[in-house]
Design an enzyme around this catalytic site. Structure first.
Site, PDB file in Angstrom:
ATOM      1  N   LYS A 127       0.813  -1.215   0.000  1.00 14.72           N
ATOM      2  CA  LYS A 127       0.000   0.000   0.000  1.00 14.72           C
ATOM      3  C   LYS A 127       0.846   1.265   0.000  1.00 14.72           C
ATOM      4  O   LYS A 127       0.347   2.347  -0.356  1.00 14.72           O
ATOM      5  CB  LYS A 127      -0.943   0.016   1.201  1.00 14.72           C
ATOM      6  CG  LYS A 127      -0.274   0.156   2.551  1.00 14.72           C
ATOM      7  CD  LYS A 127      -1.297   0.105   3.676  1.00 14.72           C
ATOM      8  CE  LYS A 127      -0.653   0.225   5.049  1.00 14.72           C
ATOM      9  NZ  LYS A 127       0.010   1.533   5.251  1.00 14.72           N
ATOM     10  N   CYS A 179      -2.216   8.446  -1.889  1.00 15.75           N
ATOM     11  CA  CYS A 179      -2.896   8.495  -0.600  1.00 15.75           C
ATOM     12  C   CYS A 179      -3.042   9.920  -0.081  1.00 15.75           C
ATOM     13  O   CYS A 179      -3.454  10.131   1.049  1.00 15.75           O
ATOM     14  CB  CYS A 179      -2.171   7.611   0.427  1.00 15.75           C
ATOM     15  SG  CYS A 179      -0.514   8.157   0.850  1.00 15.75           S
ATOM     16  N   ARG A 227      -9.455   7.442   5.116  1.00 15.60           N
ATOM     17  CA  ARG A 227     -10.230   6.963   6.253  1.00 15.60           C
ATOM     18  C   ARG A 227     -11.167   8.044   6.778  1.00 15.60           C
ATOM     19  O   ARG A 227     -12.335   7.786   7.090  1.00 15.60           O
ATOM     20  CB  ARG A 227      -9.281   6.487   7.353  1.00 15.60           C
ATOM     21  CG  ARG A 227      -8.553   5.189   6.999  1.00 15.60           C
ATOM     22  CD  ARG A 227      -7.387   4.923   7.923  1.00 15.60           C
ATOM     23  NE  ARG A 227      -6.821   3.596   7.691  1.00 15.60           N
ATOM     24  CZ  ARG A 227      -5.598   3.234   8.083  1.00 15.60           C
ATOM     25  NH1 ARG A 227      -4.810   4.100   8.709  1.00 15.60           N
ATOM     26  NH2 ARG A 227      -5.149   2.011   7.839  1.00 15.60           N
ATOM     27  N   ARG A 279       0.077   9.765  13.843  1.00 15.87           N
ATOM     28  CA  ARG A 279       1.238   9.256  13.129  1.00 15.87           C
ATOM     29  C   ARG A 279       2.030   8.369  14.092  1.00 15.87           C
ATOM     30  O   ARG A 279       1.742   8.242  15.264  1.00 15.87           O
ATOM     31  CB  ARG A 279       2.139  10.414  12.661  1.00 15.87           C
ATOM     32  CG  ARG A 279       1.642  11.190  11.467  1.00 15.87           C
ATOM     33  CD  ARG A 279       1.688  10.392  10.173  1.00 15.87           C
ATOM     34  NE  ARG A 279       2.954   9.711   9.959  1.00 15.87           N
ATOM     35  CZ  ARG A 279       4.042  10.274   9.425  1.00 15.87           C
ATOM     36  NH1 ARG A 279       4.009  11.555   9.058  1.00 15.87           N
ATOM     37  NH2 ARG A 279       5.143   9.579   9.242  1.00 15.87           N
TER      38      ARG A 279
END
Length: 297
Positions: free
Chosen positions: A77, A231, A123, A140
């Site tokens: 990913k 992303c 998300r 993070r």
């Protein structure tokens, strides 16, 4: 005696686990070449502000291109949708559960106005679409750190595969249904790169590939490449493989989650099927204008 292979990897516990997993399936000895990436050095900044996909892989790829390592092991990913010249995506050896999970509470148990921690715009957009009352906090750090910090919020979102690989699944981990949160492209899969002219390493890596995982990942990566994004935008996809071919669901959303577009396709050729879903979302469903509006915001 054949010299040991050198495998480039990030230094996190998850990255090392993944690399050791791949090396265990290869013949011969191996050495780890631990690399610090831009994403590791700037761990206090949101990923999307660093340029999105690629921030955890470029330096690892450079170690292979420069000859300091023979192969690189990644979370699939994290890979950009295109492979740099001189490298080849040699193997997708396995894929774990691609779903995301909430750590701290089940989705249906989140109170009104709950604060959910995640650094991912993908998300946030999907969760906000399903629950407009939710608020979000930046998150993070490595996986164990994110699990620990979940207690500071009502819940935190973490990839289920990462939790499983580090043996962090317990009663506080609640997988999210795919209807609520479609995963990042290639989430749960491993990806191994080597130099395109390294025939011996390429052959060894191809021998440990999972052909079903590879077809699914190829379809999802083709979807992402056709979008021209990463992303840093709310995009997602998941492909499955059966006797009828490859079926893929793709998603584009606005940053605030007020607009969520989904499309599906099924075909025999993974890349073409992924591209077809992207084309449907971009041209038929208004995804091109949606991405342009978010870029201008």
């Amino acid at each position: 005696m054949t010299p040991p292979r050198r495998a480039a990897t990030r230094g996190s516990a998850l990255a090392r686990w993944q690399t050791e997993r791949v090396l265990a399936r290869l013949d011969g000895h191996a050495e780890l070449v631990v690399v610090t990436t831009t994403g590791d050095r700037r761990s206090d900044e949101p990923i999307h502000t660093l340029g999105g996909q690629g921030v955890f892989v470029k330096e690892v790829q450079d170690a292979v291109l420069s000859g300091r390592a023979d192969l690189a092991v990644h979370s699939a990913k994290d890979l950009p949708s295109t492979t740099p010249p001189g490298l080849v995506l040699a193997s997708v050896p396995e894929r774990a559960d691609p779903r995301d999970a909430l750590v701290g509470a089940a989705f249906e148990d989140l109170p009104t106005g709950a604060r959910v921690a995640t650094g991912s715009v993908r998300r946030r957009a999907q969760l906000a679409s399903a629950r407009p009352d939710l608020t979000f906090a930046e998150l993070r750090g490595n996986v164990p750190t994110r699990v620990e910090r979940a207690a500071e919020h009502d819940a935190a979102v973490v990839a289920l595969a990462a939790l499983e690989r580090l043996d962090l699944v317990d009663e506080h981990v609640h997988p999210l249904d795919l209807s609520v949160l479609l995963p990042q492209v290639a989430q749960g899969a491993l990806a191994v790169e080597c130099r395109a002219d390294d025939d011996a390493t390429l052959a060894a890596l191809q021998a440990i590939e999972d052909p079903i995982a590879r077809r699914a990942v190829d379809a999802e990566r083709a979807f992402l490449a056709a979008l021209g994004g990463g992303c840093d935008r709310p995009v997602a996809a998941l492909a499955t493989v059966d006797d009828d071919g490859v079926r893929i669901t793709g998603l584009i959303a606005s940053l605030d989650g007020r607009i969520v577009l989904r499309a599906d396709a099924c075909g025999r050729e993974p890349a073409a099927t992924g591209e077809a879903v992207a084309e449907t979302l971009l041209e038929r469903d208004g995804g091109r204008a949606l991405l342009a509006d978010d870029a201008a915001a």
